[in-house]
Design an enzyme around this catalytic site. Structure first.
Site, PDB file in Angstrom:
ATOM      1  CG  ASP A  93      11.630   5.144   5.448  1.00 41.66           C
ATOM      2  OD1 ASP A  93      12.544   5.425   4.662  1.00 41.66           O
ATOM      3  OD2 ASP A  93      11.576   4.062   6.051  1.00 41.66           O
ATOM      4  CG  ASP A 267       5.394   1.107   6.537  1.00 40.93           C
ATOM      5  OD1 ASP A 267       6.500   0.547   6.474  1.00 40.93           O
ATOM      6  OD2 ASP A 267       5.123   1.953   7.407  1.00 40.93           O
ATOM      7  CB  CYS A 305      -6.455 -17.402  -0.123  1.00 40.25           C
ATOM      8  SG  CYS A 305      -5.421 -16.167  -0.950  1.00 40.25           S
ATOM      9  CB  CYS A 307      -3.567 -15.079  -3.814  1.00 43.59           C
ATOM     10  SG  CYS A 307      -2.596 -16.427  -3.105  1.00 43.59           S
ATOM     11  CB  CYS A 310      -4.398 -19.950  -2.643  1.00 44.21           C
ATOM     12  SG  CYS A 310      -3.577 -19.524  -1.082  1.00 44.21           S
ATOM     13  CG  HIS A 336      -0.769 -16.661   0.782  1.00 45.75           C
ATOM     14  ND1 HIS A 336      -2.091 -16.913   0.477  1.00 45.75           N
ATOM     15  CD2 HIS A 336      -0.696 -16.649   2.137  1.00 45.75           C
ATOM     16  CE1 HIS A 336      -2.789 -17.045   1.590  1.00 45.75           C
ATOM     17  NE2 HIS A 336      -1.965 -16.898   2.614  1.00 45.75           N
TER      18      HIS A 336
END
Length: 377
Positions: A93, A267, A305, A307, A310, A336
């Site tokens: 940005d 974002d 989940c 991931c 998890c 996560h």
């Protein structure tokens, strides 16, 4: 052009669009969420971990990198990609939002913005040309034009003056941009919460033929309903053959609603910021794992989940780490949350492919615990 948008499909049910943004460092599947790496790092995460969860692009901050370590040091390192060991796309940005958030430490003129560093109080100056110079040194794939982000609420008169200055600054940014073959400069649509001003800003900027367009000045205190209303009359007047980026939005409900309204890229610091407070996004809504009721809960943060967090660690263990001020606990909750949003966007893309994004939204909201008042994040 350094960046090119490829349209793949429009969802028949919602009008959302599936696409790809081609950049010098790879392809971004859209709609996409971009993790925020303000100071050339996504807090507590390694580039390898971000790749493991299949983040296509990350965002870094011109203002903060200008203050430290300085863009010349990053230029000497071979650019931001080499400096931080990230070989996928990067968006930077312009620093405009950060500078304008220093309301008691800055002064706006037509030339640019004089401000004091939030680190040590040094007097500094950021102009459209300087913002582009810094981003050229950083070597990001996508750069943002220097804009004025008006406060909320703002009068119609102020918002009009602000957007017209943003347009003049956008022209100066285009003239200053020196690396058009490898870096794409996006314009930023402003105009507050006023339909006529948003359309004026979009018309002014599209006449300058940027390779992509961001929608700024939202998620600054207004209701989500108002944000969605602004999107509904803004995205249709942006070019269909170029990417659309909604700045600073990252709650699960807003990602879905923004996609429905034609946004390609998002974002936000939300997933990493709340993770450091022990707050997690799950398929059933917000979970504050540091709460006492999880002290003997040996299940995963989210049973649905898959991931790394998890599949390996329990709520009880993560709670213990956070209560003990162990950094590993913050890494686990951050991993996560980022995985959750990246997986959400994969599901959004699949729902667009299957022409069922509105059905997906309703199913997700019901499971997530959303109601007509928008309960969630």
């Amino acid at each position: 052009m350094a960046v090119r948008y490829e349209h793949i499909k429009t969802c028949k049910q919602s009008g959302a669009r599936l696409g790809r943004v081609h950049t010098p460092h790879g392809v971004i599947e859209t709609p996409a969420f971009m993790p925020v790496g303000t100071l050339a790092t996504v807090k507590t995460m390694s580039p390898e971990e971000l790749k493991a969860m299949d983040a296509h692009i990350i965002l870094s901050n011109t203002y903060h990198l200008f203050l430290r370590p300085g863009h010349e040091i990053i230029r000497q390192a071979g650019g931001l990609h080499k400096f931080m060991n990230w070989d996928r796309p990067i968006l930077t940005d312009s620093g405009g939002f950060q500078v304008f958030s220093l309301s008691d430490m800055r002064k706006i003129t037509e030339e640019g913005v004089a401000f004091r560093s939030h680190l040590n109080g040094d007097k500094l100056f950021l102009s459209p040309e300087k913002a582009v110079e810094i981003q050229n040194a950083l070597g990001s794939d996508i750069m943002m034009a220097f804009d004025e982000c008006p406060p909320y609420p703002a009068t119609h008169e102020y918002a009009k003056q602000s957007l017209e200055r943003t347009t003049r600054w956008a022209e100066r940014c285009l003239k200053a941009h020196e690396n058009t073959q490898n870096q794409a400069l996006f314009g930023i649509v402003q105009g507050g919460m006023y339909e006529d001003l948003r359309k004026q800003s979009a018309a002014d900027l599209t006449s300058l033929d940027f390779p992509g367009y961001a929608i700024g000045g939202l998620s600054v205190g207004e209701s989500k309903e108002l944000m969605y209303e602004v999107l509904e009359y803004t995205t249709p007047v942006l070019p269909a053959n170029k990417p659309r980026y909604l700045m600073g939005v990252g709650s699960p409900d807003a990602l879905i609603e923004g996609s429905i309204r034609g946004v390609d890229m998002f974002d936000c610091v939300l997933p990493t910021r709340i993770a450091r407070n022990g707050t997690c996004m799950t398929s059933e809504g917000r979970l504050v794992v540091r709460n006492a009721r999880f002290a003997e809960d040996f299940g995963p943060l989210d049973p649905k989940c898959n991931c790394y967090t998890c599949t390996h660690y329990s709520r009880a263990y993560i709670r213990h780490l956070i209560k003990a001020d162990e950094t590993f606990g913050l890494r686990l909750t951050t991993y996560h949350n980022l995985h959750f949003l990246l997986e959400l966007m994969r599901n959004v893309r699949q729902a667009i492919q299957d022409d069922r994004l509105l059905d997906f939204r309703d199913e997700f909201f019901e499971m997530y615990g959303m109601n007509e008042n928008g309960r969630g994040f």
